[in-house]
Design a protein around this motif. Structure first.
Motif, PDB file in Angstrom:
ATOM      1  N   THR A 140       5.318  18.982 -92.814  1.00  0.00           N
ATOM      2  CA  THR A 140       4.997  20.106 -91.927  1.00  0.00           C
ATOM      3  C   THR A 140       3.795  20.918 -92.391  1.00  0.00           C
ATOM      4  N   TYR A 141       3.144  20.495 -93.490  1.00  0.00           N
ATOM      5  CA  TYR A 141       1.949  21.196 -93.963  1.00  0.00           C
ATOM      6  C   TYR A 141       1.091  20.218 -94.746  1.00  0.00           C
ATOM      7  N   SER A 142      -0.079  20.635 -95.152  1.00  0.00           N
ATOM      8  CA  SER A 142      -1.006  19.774 -95.881  1.00  0.00           C
ATOM      9  C   SER A 142      -1.111  20.205 -97.341  1.00  0.00           C
ATOM     10  N   GLY A 143      -1.160  19.234 -98.244  1.00  0.00           N
ATOM     11  CA  GLY A 143      -1.413  19.538 -99.636  1.00  0.00           C
ATOM     12  C   GLY A 143      -0.239  19.387-100.561  1.00  0.00           C
ATOM     13  N   GLY A 144       0.909  18.953-100.061  1.00  0.00           N
ATOM     14  CA  GLY A 144       2.050  18.723-100.932  1.00  0.00           C
ATOM     15  C   GLY A 144       1.887  17.444-101.724  1.00  0.00           C
ATOM     16  N   THR A 145       2.369  17.445-102.966  1.00  0.00           N
ATOM     17  CA  THR A 145       2.207  16.275-103.837  1.00  0.00           C
ATOM     18  C   THR A 145       3.531  15.754-104.390  1.00  0.00           C
ATOM     19  N   MET A 146       4.641  16.325-103.959  1.00  0.00           N
ATOM     20  CA  MET A 146       5.926  15.959-104.555  1.00  0.00           C
ATOM     21  C   MET A 146       6.715  14.973-103.703  1.00  0.00           C
ATOM     22  N   GLY A 147       6.199  14.657-102.525  1.00  0.00           N
ATOM     23  CA  GLY A 147       6.838  13.652-101.693  1.00  0.00           C
ATOM     24  C   GLY A 147       8.041  14.163-100.934  1.00  0.00           C
ATOM     25  N   GLY A 148       9.022  13.271-100.778  1.00  0.00           N
ATOM     26  CA  GLY A 148      10.167  13.592 -99.934  1.00  0.00           C
ATOM     27  C   GLY A 148      11.187  14.519-100.562  1.00  0.00           C
ATOM     28  N   ASP A 149      11.035  14.825-101.826  1.00  0.00           N
ATOM     29  CA  ASP A 149      11.973  15.740-102.499  1.00  0.00           C
ATOM     30  C   ASP A 149      11.174  16.830-103.192  1.00  0.00           C
ATOM     31  N   HIS A 150      11.057  17.972-102.524  1.00  0.00           N
ATOM     32  CA  HIS A 150      10.220  19.076-103.011  1.00  0.00           C
ATOM     33  C   HIS A 150      11.068  20.336-103.114  1.00  0.00           C
ATOM     34  N   PRO A 151      11.827  20.503-104.210  1.00  0.00           N
ATOM     35  CA  PRO A 151      12.633  21.728-104.373  1.00  0.00           C
ATOM     36  C   PRO A 151      11.773  22.979-104.324  1.00  0.00           C
ATOM     37  N   ALA A 201       5.068  20.772-111.838  1.00  0.00           N
ATOM     38  CA  ALA A 201       4.729  19.755-112.831  1.00  0.00           C
ATOM     39  C   ALA A 201       5.801  18.672-112.920  1.00  0.00           C
ATOM     40  N   THR A 202       7.050  19.059-112.733  1.00  0.00           N
ATOM     41  CA  THR A 202       8.166  18.117-112.728  1.00  0.00           C
ATOM     42  C   THR A 202       9.136  18.535-111.632  1.00  0.00           C
ATOM     43  N   ASN A 203       9.928  17.602-111.158  1.00  0.00           N
ATOM     44  CA  ASN A 203      10.972  17.913-110.190  1.00  0.00           C
ATOM     45  C   ASN A 203      12.198  18.386-110.959  1.00  0.00           C
ATOM     46  N   PRO A 204      12.672  19.609-110.701  1.00  0.00           N
ATOM     47  CA  PRO A 204      13.788  20.134-111.497  1.00  0.00           C
ATOM     48  C   PRO A 204      15.160  19.614-111.082  1.00  0.00           C
ATOM     49  N   THR A 238      14.508  23.126-100.038  1.00  0.00           N
ATOM     50  CA  THR A 238      13.443  22.163-100.262  1.00  0.00           C
ATOM     51  C   THR A 238      12.362  22.363 -99.208  1.00  0.00           C
ATOM     52  N   LEU A 239      11.168  21.901 -99.516  1.00  0.00           N
ATOM     53  CA  LEU A 239      10.024  22.045 -98.630  1.00  0.00           C
ATOM     54  C   LEU A 239       9.767  20.715 -97.926  1.00  0.00           C
ATOM     55  N   ASP A 240       9.583  20.763 -96.622  1.00  0.00           N
ATOM     56  CA  ASP A 240       9.271  19.572 -95.832  1.00  0.00           C
ATOM     57  C   ASP A 240       7.763  19.348 -95.866  1.00  0.00           C
ATOM     58  N   GLU A 241       7.323  18.415 -96.686  1.00  0.00           N
ATOM     59  CA  GLU A 241       5.890  18.201 -96.861  1.00  0.00           C
ATOM     60  C   GLU A 241       5.218  17.617 -95.622  1.00  0.00           C
ATOM     61  N   GLN A 254      -0.417  28.434 -95.800  1.00  0.00           N
ATOM     62  CA  GLN A 254      -0.184  27.866 -94.476  1.00  0.00           C
ATOM     63  C   GLN A 254       1.297  27.932 -94.134  1.00  0.00           C
ATOM     64  N   THR A 255       1.605  27.656 -92.875  1.00  0.00           N
ATOM     65  CA  THR A 255       2.985  27.662 -92.409  1.00  0.00           C
ATOM     66  C   THR A 255       3.637  26.315 -92.691  1.00  0.00           C
ATOM     67  N   ALA A 256       4.876  26.359 -93.128  1.00  0.00           N
ATOM     68  CA  ALA A 256       5.628  25.128 -93.411  1.00  0.00           C
ATOM     69  C   ALA A 256       7.098  25.348 -93.074  1.00  0.00           C
ATOM     70  N   THR A 257       7.830  24.250 -93.009  1.00  0.00           N
ATOM     71  CA  THR A 257       9.266  24.305 -92.735  1.00  0.00           C
ATOM     72  C   THR A 257      10.043  24.068 -94.021  1.00  0.00           C
ATOM     73  N   ILE A 258      10.967  24.962 -94.279  1.00  0.00           N
ATOM     74  CA  ILE A 258      11.851  24.884 -95.438  1.00  0.00           C
ATOM     75  C   ILE A 258      13.206  24.358 -94.970  1.00  0.00           C
ATOM     76  N   LYS A 259      13.761  23.426 -95.699  1.00  0.00           N
ATOM     77  CA  LYS A 259      15.083  22.896 -95.399  1.00  0.00           C
ATOM     78  C   LYS A 259      16.120  23.567 -96.299  1.00  0.00           C
TER      79      LYS A 259
END
Length: 249
Positions: free
Chosen positions: A189-200, A172-175, A184-187, A141-146
């Motif tokens: 802006t899409y569905s299915g992210g599991t890492m929350g507000g900090d998604h490298p 599996a872990t946040n690096p 980072t990925l703006d969760e 799907q389409t998402a916004t990358i920061k």
């Protein structure tokens, strides 16, 4: 007149002057390794073709192989960086792993693309090299990358955000804290992210004597025809090789 010009050309070579067109000679050589022991991306040929084209346009040589026997001290010594392009599963044996580790310890470069993080899950040293491991993903799907580091050569041309369509990994872990995060990925802006507000999503680091650069982008065939993505990977290769500098501490 032709004889005179020929004589001048011969004298130029004999006198030991430098090559007048040095750009014709590759500056370095990289290995694109795309062996899979699990899921196989149909975009692998597109990725190889893209890196070969980047090499041709930017004066570096590219070898592409899925032969893990190349992971020996003698073979790896000829490469300035090794690129794991959509590799999956356990792809190196117990002799090849130490050779690759020695290569990095001697200052070699590593580039990981997309499922390079879904590779060698039971080899902790490799997990450190790539940064973390793949855990899951939602549908494409389409998402916004920061853009977190606008000064890095692999992100400086993107502006503050980058919108694109791909398969987005949950890790599996946040690096963060171990690697230098670039994107980072703006969760939201899409569905299915599991890492929350900090998604490298992309990062770099110095690791065990060498340099490592990773981008999660790279699942779809269309990705490899995107100009911004090509610039992103090119600068990642150049950092891993050491021909451009970047803050990756």
């Amino acid at each position: 007149m032709r004889r005179a010009l020929l004589a001048v050309s011969i004298a130029f070579v004999v006198n030991g002057c430098s090559d007048p067109i040095p750009s014709l000679h590759p500056q370095f050589k990289v290995l694109v390794f795309s062996k899979t022991a699990g899921y196989r991306h149909d975009s692998i040929p597109d990725g190889i073709a893209m890196i070969q084209r980047l090499g041709s346009e930017n004066h570096f040589a590219v070898d592409a192989s899925e032969d893990s026997s190349l992971f020996s001290d003698a073979h790896l010594a000829s490469y300035a960086a090794v690129i794991f392009l959509n590799t999956t599963g356990d792809i190196l044996d117990n002799n090849q792993k130490p050779a690759f580790q020695r290569y990095i310890e001697m200052g070699g470069g590593f580039v990981g693309i997309h499922s390079a993080s879904d590779t060698e899950h039971f080899w902790p040293w490799y997990g450190g090299l790539v940064g973390t491991y793949f855990q899951s993903h939602p549908a494409i799907q389409t998402a916004t990358i920061k853009v977190e580091d606008p000064n890095n050569p692999s992100t400086s041309f993107l502006g503050s955000t980058w919108q694109r369509t791909d398969e987005w990994y949950n890790f599996a872990t946040n690096p963060r804290g171990v690697v230098h995060v670039l994107l980072t990925l703006d969760e939201t802006t899409y569905s299915g992210g599991t890492m929350g507000g900090d998604h490298p999503l992309a990062w770099c680091q110095t690791y065990d004597g060498g340099r490592s650069w990773y981008t999660e982008n790279g699942h779809t065939k269309e990705t490899y025809s995107e100009m911004l993505y090509q610039q992103h990977v090119l600068a990642g290769i150049q950092y891993a090789v050491g021909v451009v500098t970047a803050n990756c501490q």
